[in-house]
Design a protein around this motif. Structure first.
Motif, PDB file in Angstrom:
ATOM      1  N   VAL A 174     -42.957 137.354 -57.956  1.00 43.23           N
ATOM      2  CA  VAL A 174     -42.682 137.045 -56.959  1.00 43.23           C
ATOM      3  C   VAL A 174     -42.124 135.819 -56.614  1.00 43.23           C
ATOM      4  N   GLY A 175     -42.749 134.598 -57.277  1.00 41.96           N
ATOM      5  CA  GLY A 175     -42.124 133.013 -57.472  1.00 41.96           C
ATOM      6  C   GLY A 175     -41.111 132.852 -57.636  1.00 41.96           C
ATOM      7  N   CYS A 176     -40.495 133.961 -59.044  1.00 41.24           N
ATOM      8  CA  CYS A 176     -39.201 133.508 -58.955  1.00 41.24           C
ATOM      9  C   CYS A 176     -37.903 134.073 -57.529  1.00 41.24           C
ATOM     10  N   ALA A 177     -38.545 135.676 -57.507  1.00 35.25           N
ATOM     11  CA  ALA A 177     -37.862 136.385 -56.368  1.00 35.25           C
ATOM     12  C   ALA A 177     -37.502 135.454 -55.138  1.00 35.25           C
ATOM     13  N   PHE A 178     -38.908 134.699 -55.062  1.00 37.14           N
ATOM     14  CA  PHE A 178     -38.883 133.689 -53.867  1.00 37.14           C
ATOM     15  C   PHE A 178     -37.997 132.836 -54.145  1.00 37.14           C
ATOM     16  N   LEU A 179     -37.721 132.213 -55.203  1.00 37.28           N
ATOM     17  CA  LEU A 179     -36.941 131.050 -54.947  1.00 37.28           C
ATOM     18  C   LEU A 179     -35.671 130.974 -55.160  1.00 37.28           C
ATOM     19  N   PHE A 180     -35.432 132.564 -55.707  1.00 37.32           N
ATOM     20  CA  PHE A 180     -33.863 132.656 -56.659  1.00 37.32           C
ATOM     21  C   PHE A 180     -33.108 133.105 -55.135  1.00 37.32           C
ATOM     22  N   ALA A 181     -34.232 134.113 -54.313  1.00 34.20           N
ATOM     23  CA  ALA A 181     -33.656 135.147 -52.988  1.00 34.20           C
ATOM     24  C   ALA A 181     -33.895 134.394 -52.062  1.00 34.20           C
ATOM     25  N   SER A 182     -34.777 133.445 -52.016  1.00 35.08           N
ATOM     26  CA  SER A 182     -35.111 133.102 -50.514  1.00 35.08           C
ATOM     27  C   SER A 182     -35.242 131.757 -50.185  1.00 35.08           C
ATOM     28  N   LEU A 187     -30.912 126.582 -49.721  1.00 35.27           N
ATOM     29  CA  LEU A 187     -30.208 125.263 -49.680  1.00 35.27           C
ATOM     30  C   LEU A 187     -29.154 124.676 -49.983  1.00 35.27           C
ATOM     31  N   PHE A 188     -28.470 125.837 -51.042  1.00 32.25           N
ATOM     32  CA  PHE A 188     -27.262 125.354 -51.470  1.00 32.25           C
ATOM     33  C   PHE A 188     -26.096 125.181 -50.418  1.00 32.25           C
ATOM     34  N   PHE A 189     -26.516 125.911 -49.326  1.00 28.07           N
ATOM     35  CA  PHE A 189     -25.747 126.502 -48.368  1.00 28.07           C
ATOM     36  C   PHE A 189     -26.015 124.686 -47.484  1.00 28.07           C
ATOM     37  N   PHE A 190     -26.911 124.674 -47.290  1.00 28.97           N
ATOM     38  CA  PHE A 190     -27.374 123.489 -46.294  1.00 28.97           C
ATOM     39  C   PHE A 190     -26.382 122.118 -46.815  1.00 28.97           C
ATOM     40  N   ILE A 191     -26.251 121.901 -48.201  1.00 30.10           N
ATOM     41  CA  ILE A 191     -26.148 120.691 -49.276  1.00 30.10           C
ATOM     42  C   ILE A 191     -24.855 121.188 -49.232  1.00 30.10           C
ATOM     43  N   GLY A 192     -24.220 122.856 -48.857  1.00 31.13           N
ATOM     44  CA  GLY A 192     -22.315 122.460 -49.368  1.00 31.13           C
ATOM     45  C   GLY A 192     -22.505 123.013 -50.016  1.00 31.13           C
TER      46      GLY A 192
END
Length: 362
Positions: A174-182, A187-192
């Motif tokens: 769950v932790g990996c799925a949340f980090l990588f998908a959620s 985060l990357f979108f907002f930092i461009g």
């Protein structure tokens, strides 16, 4: 395997027939939430003004419905090996979920594509080949996308069920799925910066994350302190506010709906859904006064799947079709969902009393 792991789900909340009260309540409210979402179609067509802003409130408030359905699936079925063989489990899922889905798909195909009752809604031919094409492309009823995801989840559960006592492994998934998908994609979108969606944990991708999360949160051995619960609730509220604020202002700027957070895998969907699930779990004393209504609650919960199957037929072809009520109607988006829910519940309960038809509204 330690079979005691199968017995740890909300023992204090179970009725004499093994039902869990807060599961039933979550199921009922999630079904009502789905009806609200589908009566709120105007949110998907941007129009600056109070009406669209109000529709966005409804969208944000009730967005947890689908995640809760998958979480309940995990909470209720990942322990199936304590009760039945895998073959029996899969057979029961086919009869209970996929047979009714195919039946109602066929009924809707006749209603919407034959031209007998209503003008044909698509160029897809009214043939067996056309039925398969419409089924596979969700052209019969777009909200039935849910069943394709549920099919994938169902095939995963026999494997996941082998891990029910491996809590650390499940939390890792769950932790990996949340980090990588959620989290990471946003985060990357907002930092461009771009994010590569192939960076994921395949064994817990998609709605499997919610299935595992539902099992873990429902485990009576999993408890949060009052402070931790309050932090979770605050995080959920923050996510709702963030989704509304971002979508509202970005949509005004773009002149169209910004659909960045229209994604059930986003953290603004996961965290509020988990918070709501935990609120229901941790407020069993609040529901104690409902004990005399448990039979009624169980009946309403048992009708939820049938309501999901038919509510869009009632909404699209009866309310908006025959009665001509606009999807932009304030009454339809406020009181309408409750009326439609009640009408569909009545239809489902009546169908359940007819031997030949009860199998299509299990």
């Amino acid at each position: 395997m330690n079979n005691s792991a199968y017995l740890r789900v909300s023992k204090s909340a179970k009725t004499s027939n093994g039902r869990v009260l807060y599961f039933d309540l979550l199921n009922i409210f999630a079904t009502i939430a789905v009806v609200y979402l589908h009566c709120n179609g105007m949110v998907h067509s941007f129009s600056e003004g109070k009406s669209w802003a109000a529709s966005l409130v409804v969208e944000v408030i009730f967005y947890w419905a689908v995640p809760i359905f998958f979480m309940l699936t995990g909470a209720k079925t990942m322990n199936y090996r304590a009760k039945r063989e895998t073959r029996d489990f899969l057979k029961s899922r086919v009869l209970r979920i996929f047979f009714p889905y195919l039946t109602w798909s066929a009924i809707l195909f006749v209603i919407r594509f034959s031209g007998f009752l209503f003008p044909a809604s698509s160029s897809i031919p009214f043939t067996l080949r056309g039925f398969v094409e419409a089924l596979m492309t969700n052209a019969i009823e777009p909200t039935y996308w849910f069943f394709f995801s549920m099919f994938a989840v169902t095939l995963s559960i026999p494997v996941l069920s082998l891990l029910v006592d491996q809590k650390k492994t499940l939390w890792y998934m769950v932790g990996c799925a949340f980090l990588f998908a959620s989290v990471a994609p946003y985060l990357f979108f907002f930092i461009g910066l771009p994010w590569n969606a192939d960076i994921t944990i395949s064994v817990a991708s998609g709605y499997v994350m919610y299935v595992i999360l539902g099992w873990l949160l429902a485990d009576e051995d999993f408890n949060l302190t009052k402070r931790e619960l309050n932090l979770l609730y605050l995080a959920g509220a923050f996510c709702l506010a963030l989704r509304y604020g971002y979508t509202y202002f970005s949509s005004i700027s773009l002149g169209q709906v910004d659909r960045l957070f229209f994604n059930y895998m986003s953290f603004v969907a996961v965290i509020p859904s988990a918070a709501l699930f935990m609120w229901f779990k941790n407020n069993e004393p609040l529901f104690s006064g409902l004990s005399m209504y448990r039979k009624l609650i169980a009946t309403a919960s048992g009708a939820s799947f049938g309501i999901y199957l038919i509510h869009k037929l009632v909404l699209d072809n009866v309310v908006c079709g025959v009665l001509g009520i606009s999807m932009n109607s304030i009454l339809l988006r406020t009181i309408g969902p409750l009326v439609i829910y009640a009408a569909c519940a009545l239809i489902v309960l009546l169908l359940k009393k007819i031997p030949f038809l009860r199998s299509i509204v299990p």
